[in-house]
Design a protein around this motif. Structure first.
Motif, mmCIF file in Angstrom:
data_model
loop_
_atom_site.group_PDB
_atom_site.id
_atom_site.type_symbol
_atom_site.label_atom_id
_atom_site.label_comp_id
_atom_site.label_asym_id
_atom_site.label_seq_id
_atom_site.Cartn_x
_atom_site.Cartn_y
_atom_site.Cartn_z
ATOM 1 N N ARG A 98 -2.709 -3.920 0.411
ATOM 2 C CA ARG A 98 -4.263 -4.290 -0.245
ATOM 3 C C ARG A 98 -4.127 -5.171 -1.159
ATOM 4 O O ARG A 98 -3.711 -5.514 -1.631
ATOM 5 C CB ARG A 98 -4.652 -2.585 -1.684
ATOM 6 N N ASP A 142 0.350 -1.304 -0.125
ATOM 7 C CA ASP A 142 0.006 -0.191 0.206
ATOM 8 C C ASP A 142 0.998 1.463 -0.127
ATOM 9 O O ASP A 142 1.301 1.883 1.211
ATOM 10 C CB ASP A 142 -0.936 0.034 1.391
ATOM 11 N N ARG A 198 -8.003 -5.181 2.814
ATOM 12 C CA ARG A 198 -6.716 -5.097 3.457
ATOM 13 C C ARG A 198 -5.683 -5.392 4.535
ATOM 14 O O ARG A 198 -6.803 -6.267 5.576
ATOM 15 C CB ARG A 198 -7.111 -3.766 4.402
#
Length: 151
Positions: free
Chosen positions: A88, A51, A136
């Motif tokens: 992610r 991320d 996530r």
């Protein structure tokens, strides 16, 4: 003026690319399970993308779920695990994909061409896109076991 700017841009990009090629990232083994409504999902590609908005950089890691929904992650270069930090998560329903888009027989994901009844989309579109995925996960030392549950 334009020529100097173009040469400067090429030089900066080349330097950055060369510097990143030899860079090592802190990795951690990651395995887990993908569930939908509490039941395991087989033949789903799991992708962990560092991320960038959380400051995590490095290669993506992927795995393919087995019949019990379990997976292990590897980078595209074959290194076990994922970069330490926030990710992610993207899920790709390989069953749906192989039934809707022809994939060459020599594709790295071994396909199971068999009739599985009516075509059903098991994963929502937003879970398959980097900027839209609500999924996530954190890859933590010494290793990470994760459960990814979707509805």
């Amino acid at each position: 003026m334009f020529r100097r700017l173009a040469l400067l841009t090429v030089g900066v990009v080349t330097t950055a690319f060369t510097a990143c090629q030899g860079q090592q990232f802190p990795m951690v083994p990651v395995e887990g399970v993908v569930l939908k409504d509490g039941k395991p999902l087989d033949n789903v590609k799991v992708e962990f993308h560092p991320d960038r908005e959380s400051g995590v950089v490095g290669p993506r890691s992927i795995g393919l779920t087995d019949a019990s929904g379990r997976f292990r992650l590897q980078t595209d270069a074959g290194e076990d695990g994922a970069v330490v930090g926030a990710h992610r998560v993207i899920l790709v329903d390989v069953d749906y994909l192989e039934r809707t888009a022809p994939i060459p027989a020599d594709h790295p994901i071994k396909l199971k061409h068999k009739d599985k009844g009516p075509l059903v989309k098991r994963i929502k579109d937003d879970c398959s896109e980097y900027y839209r995925t609500p999924l996530r996960q954190e890859a933590k030392k010494p290793n990470s076991t994760v459960t990814i549950e979707i509805k």
